[in-house]
Motif scaffolding. Structure first.
Motif, PDB file in Angstrom:
ATOM      1  N   HIS A  61      -1.432   7.024  -3.162  1.00  0.00           N
ATOM      2  CA  HIS A  61      -0.911   5.723  -3.606  1.00  0.00           C
ATOM      3  C   HIS A  61      -0.488   4.875  -2.413  1.00  0.00           C
ATOM      4  N   HIS A  63      -0.437   0.309  -1.074  1.00  0.00           N
ATOM      5  CA  HIS A  63      -0.870  -1.083  -1.230  1.00  0.00           C
ATOM      6  C   HIS A  63      -1.004  -1.615   0.191  1.00  0.00           C
ATOM      7  N   HIS A 229       0.866   2.311 -12.183  1.00  0.00           N
ATOM      8  CA  HIS A 229       2.276   2.674 -11.981  1.00  0.00           C
ATOM      9  C   HIS A 229       2.859   3.021 -13.346  1.00  0.00           C
TER      10      HIS A 229
END
Ligand code: ZN
Length: 443
Positions: A61, A63, A229
């Motif tokens: 995970h 970003h 999420h």
């Protein structure tokens, strides 16, 4: 058949007294015991007597674009919803060049910390960013790292009761068309895949139920994975009860995502019953210890989830809530926060398992995450030369307890991608300067 012998390693995760690892055609061909020689000729030998060898770490995970807003003055010291509301307008200024530089920077940081496979959850598509996925694939290929590129999305803005502003959302048809496009263009199946596509509507408070259902159907049709999420904060729990009249996990089941195709980021606020259901259906959970501590979100129930049968992986999460992209640091944080939640029976081997085999399972892969015959030749090798390791006894434990931060050598599919601590083919100083310049536009 050419081959490479990783000779006399100082230690190898998962193997006592390993005398060497033979690599051929991008895979692990043999794991040698003391006194054993390779069964066939090898062309090259790498002396690993100073190296602790791990399977390449797997980050589930992130970003990447958030590397542009690390330690952002408008966002620091806030909880998730306030943090997001502060940053959405800033992120709406994202450009293709900023996506490229942030992707390159995050991938380089990850490689240098020993990561050989990563995912990224890119869900921001302001105008002119239609090719964000293509840019990410190009950058991953350029660096030679494996990547599960998730086609993220948001289509529920403030005017419809969601959290993000209108400027960063797309409509459902546009999102689904691009999902189909990138799957068709890039999704590799089978062992050794370098690029895979997963579908990743952002969260319950940023997308519609209709989009969740449609992405679930698309993933089934094209045999790819699903990511979102879930159960990150109490605020999200309250949002789900208020808007959907149900808990986050009931919502997940309602939209058809309660299955082994799905892996979730965070997975913190689950009841005993929720944990049992996640395990029964084989839903993976990416534990993000650093982000969970920074945003004071809570602690993932790693032990109960694994006992129930749910794969548990590890992720650094976005660099605005970490604020780094270093998974070895994440391994250490995972050990510490889980010690606090449970007790000292949580070990460094648990934390390393989450970052390797557990993460691989979250991404639906059985060809990576372990040093074993037939697996991909993905290795992360650390020396214990820095002052922080001096005096350490157990070499594998030392990596976690003394805080290993930077790999000396990293290999993906049999190819060296980090040599002597530096990424191959990357001018680190130039990248730092260009990324830093791009980031100034987000202040
Ligand atoms: Zn996230």
């Amino acid at each position: 058949m050419s081959g490479l012998l990783i000779k006399s390693p100082l230690a190898v995760l998962g193997h006592q007294d390993c005398a060497g690892i033979v690599l051929r055609d991008g895979r692990i061909a043999e794991v040698l015991k003391p006194g054993q020689a390779p069964s066939a000729r090898v062309d090259d030998v790498f002396d690993a007597s100073r190296h602790v060898v791990l399977p390449g770490l797997v980050n589930t995970h992130h970003h990447f674009y958030q590397t542009l807003t690390r330690a952002h003055p408008q966002a620091i010291n806030k909880k998730l919803f306030d943090w997001l509301k502060a940053l959405y307008p800033v992120w709406s200024r994202l450009t293709p060049e900023a996506v490229r530089l942030s992707t390159r920077l995050a991938l380089t940081e990850l490689l240098m910390s020993g990561v050989t496979t990563t995912s990224d959850h890119h869900y921001l598509f302001p105008a002119d960013l239609g090719e964000a996925m293509d840019i990410q694939v190009e950058e991953a290929r350029r660096l030679g790292i494996r990547m599960t590129v998730t086609r993220g999305s948001m289509n529920l803005s403030e005017k419809d009761g969601g959290l993000p502003p209108d400027s960063v959302v797309q409509d459902e048809d546009e999102i689904l068309a691009d999902c189909e496009r990138v799957i068709g263009k890039y999704h590799e199946r089978g062992e050794g895949a370098m690029i895979q596509i997963a579908l990743a509507p952002c969260s319950p408070f940023t997308v519609t139920k209709s989009l969740m259902c449609a992405c679930g159907d698309l993933a089934e049709k094209h045999d790819c994975r699903l990511h979102t999420h879930l159960a990150e904060t109490r605020d999200e729990d309250a949002f789900c009860h208020s808007v959907f009249g149900m808990s986050p996990l009931d919502y997940l089941e309602d939209v058809g995502w309660l299955n082994s195709r799905t892996w979730l980021a965070h997975g913190i606020h689950f009841s005993d019953g929720d944990v049992k259901r996640l395990g029964q259906h084989g839903v993976g959970v990416c534990h993000c210890p650093t982000s969970n501590m920074v945003l004071a979100s809570g602690q993932c129930r790693t032990r109960e989830l694994e006992a129930a049968g749910a794969p548990v992986g590890l992720g650094v999460d976005g660099s605005a809530s970490n604020d780094s992209s270093n998974l070895m640091e994440g391994v250490r944080h995972a050990l510490m926060i889980n010690r606090l939640t449970y007790d000292a029976s949580v070990t460094h081997l648990d934390a390393l398992r989450w970052a390797t085999k557990g993460s691989a399972a979250c991404l639906g892969r059985s060809d990576i995450g372990e040093i074993a015959v037939g697996k991909q030749a993905d290795l992360a090798m650390f020396t214990l030369d820095e002052l922080r390791f001096s005096g350490a006894g157990d070499p594998v434990a030392a990596l976690v307890l003394c805080g290993a931060h930077r790999a000396d050598r990293v290999m993906v599919g049999g190819k060296w991608r980090v040599v002597d601590g530096l990424p191959v083919g990357v001018d680190v100083a130039a990248l730092r300067a260009a990324h830093g310049e791009a980031a100034r536009r987000f202040l």
